[in-house]
Scaffold this motif. Sequence first.
Motif: not given
Length: 233
Positions: A121, A126-127, A129-130, A132
């Motif tokens: 991830a 992806l950030p 705080d996403d 996922h």
Amino acid sequence: MREEDPEARVALLTRLAALPDHERERLVDDFWREVTDGLPADVADRALGARPRLPDDPTAAQLDAWVTLAELLQDTSFRTATRSYLRETYADGPGSVVATEPVHGAITTLGEEVMTRLLAAHASGLPGDDPHAVALADRVVRRTAEAIGVPADDAVRERVATGYERMADVVRTALRDPAYQATQRRYLDLVAVINGVAAPDAELEAAAGPDAAGSLRLAELGPWLARAVRAGA
């Protein structure tokens, strides 16, 4: 032993190189049995995961590494230093908790089931705080709390997050510890030469460095993981 006369050195090299496989195995087993005596059983099991496998037709470097390792394994001062390092690491302080089966088992399981996905991830962009990433990080927190027998509360969450933030510094400090470099790392580096593989710490050391390149940059990954952990609070 390196200061022996050349003829004695050649005789020693010849004898050690000619040891049958079962004698090499015994030499390694005896060493780890002695230096891990009194420590959690899985400490020895993990140490023995890195075993020297001298090929049938070794290079000069592999043969020299084996002779050096064989000498070290029989050297009283090396055995004493290794035992002291392992005891300080796994029998005293936080290391004694990490070495217990529930915690070590949790770390292993998390590595296989969760951390691989968290690394993917992060690498995908992806950030932290996403949703996922946050869901995966929450599994880390809960599994860690379960392993050490405490509630998965805000205090545990903050401890995990702070640990991730300090990850690069902790790894660099551990890898550069003179006691580690003179004992366990010395063993692992020689085994790597004998087995014809990369030194096990090389990639981790590069990842923890200030100029780390590639997808594994601990100075970036640690804060990203901390953000994912805190976002699940």
